[in-house]
Design an enzyme around this catalytic site. Sequence first.
Site, mmCIF file in Angstrom:
data_model
loop_
_atom_site.group_PDB
_atom_site.id
_atom_site.type_symbol
_atom_site.label_atom_id
_atom_site.label_comp_id
_atom_site.label_asym_id
_atom_site.label_seq_id
_atom_site.Cartn_x
_atom_site.Cartn_y
_atom_site.Cartn_z
ATOM 1 N N ASP A 142 131.295 82.705 54.346
ATOM 2 C CA ASP A 142 131.498 81.412 53.681
ATOM 3 C C ASP A 142 132.974 81.213 53.311
ATOM 4 O OD1 ASP A 142 130.917 83.538 51.944
ATOM 5 O OD2 ASP A 142 130.112 82.250 50.373
ATOM 6 N N ASP A 182 134.212 85.006 44.369
ATOM 7 C CA ASP A 182 132.830 84.658 43.998
ATOM 8 C C ASP A 182 132.601 84.726 42.482
ATOM 9 O OD1 ASP A 182 131.756 84.085 46.529
ATOM 10 O OD2 ASP A 182 131.338 86.191 46.933
ATOM 11 N N TYR A 184 123.860 81.632 39.793
ATOM 12 C CA TYR A 184 124.742 82.395 40.687
ATOM 13 C C TYR A 184 124.811 83.854 40.229
ATOM 14 C CZ TYR A 184 128.423 83.264 44.021
ATOM 15 O OH TYR A 184 129.130 83.762 45.085
ATOM 16 N N HIS A 226 137.927 87.979 50.362
ATOM 17 C CA HIS A 226 136.554 88.440 50.610
ATOM 18 C C HIS A 226 136.198 88.101 52.054
ATOM 19 C CE1 HIS A 226 132.336 89.059 50.021
ATOM 20 N NE2 HIS A 226 132.014 87.906 49.496
#
Length: 405
Positions: A84, A168, A196, A80
Amino acid sequence: MMAPLEIKSGVFWVGVLDWTLRDFHGYSTEKGSTYNAYVVKGSEKNVLFDTVKTTHYDEFVQRLREVIDPEKINYIVVSHAEMDHSGSLPMVVDLVKPEKIFLSKPCKEALEEHFGEQVRQWPLQIVGTGDEVYLGGKTISFLEARMLHWPDSMFSYIKEDRLLISNDGFGQHYSSSERFDDEADWGELMHQTAKYYANILLPYSPIMIKKLDEIAAMNIEIDMIAPDHGVIWRKHVPEVVSAYRRWAEGMCQDKAVVAYDTMWHSTETMARHVAEGLMSRGVSTEVMDLRVSHHSDVITEMLEARGIALGSPTLNTGYLPRMADLVCYVKGLRPIKKVGAAFGSYGWGCESVKLLNQELEAMKVKIVHPGVKIRYVPREGELQPCFEMGIAIAGAIYEANTKQK
Ligand code: FEO
């Protein structure tokens, strides 16, 4: 410094804990976060899955060196492009000098946009669902996860270890000394997992349902899910997968959220009476004053709440700015299958209830009561319609929830 951790034979967690993160672009992260990265050692090739935020690069490399000499890493998998996970990538590529970097096609495009010309010099190899890379005793099978939650997102399955590295997916912004689900506080863990999902993945629920179906149809065993945030699932894999299905399908409890802002406490008094009506019918009710409740906590409570009541007085022909913030945020996250109504006090113009009803309609919330407006300050007997609105919402909650069973 916390040591790296061997989570499966030859598979190591080399992530970092970010105890101080409190905001993730508008998502309040009261428990911080972790940026997880993993090293998988095969008998022929070694792989690094993902990197960390640039702020934590030094700590990450220190931990990585305890597991492997970076120059012995042959491949990097970029799951990804979001910073982050990829922020440290240019520095890591310089350090590791990988033979290959595996990534999805949209990830290549995103990395070029993020890091410019240097990316063209990297040994990129585009992979997609079903592509495999053999490491010697371990095989990576890639599984694209487009729009969960970026176009480039990708999962990887290590076949011999029955390990899903899920980026994620199944993650939590949750920094803790524990690395596994069975070691963490269960209530906190599921709260952070739901938070989340509600704040990151909720708008992509139809895609999530298809991805869960696709994984189920692959008929693969998964006995560990290692996300890029938070703790690793090893004991409660079925529970988190079924929670994801429940959230993606919009399954709800007999629960309501009454969210409001108030000027001189009239709308607050109305909110209390709406809540009394809901509670009188046994609905689990969360009353959330937007002066003290963050929008990311409100959407988290809404995740499994069937009923939503929004309250604001009229201000300058609109509603209060904190309600505007909530409406904007919730609308973007597209919760489904809700029922609700609006209420609020006013002085001369009385637009807020009409406007909140329009917003609820825009969110595809089924409006089950026309709304309650009270001029200036509620008087004796004027609050009964608020109580009755609570009862009407309760009835709609039970009706909808009976159908979902
Ligand atoms: Fe954790 Fe979408 O990055």
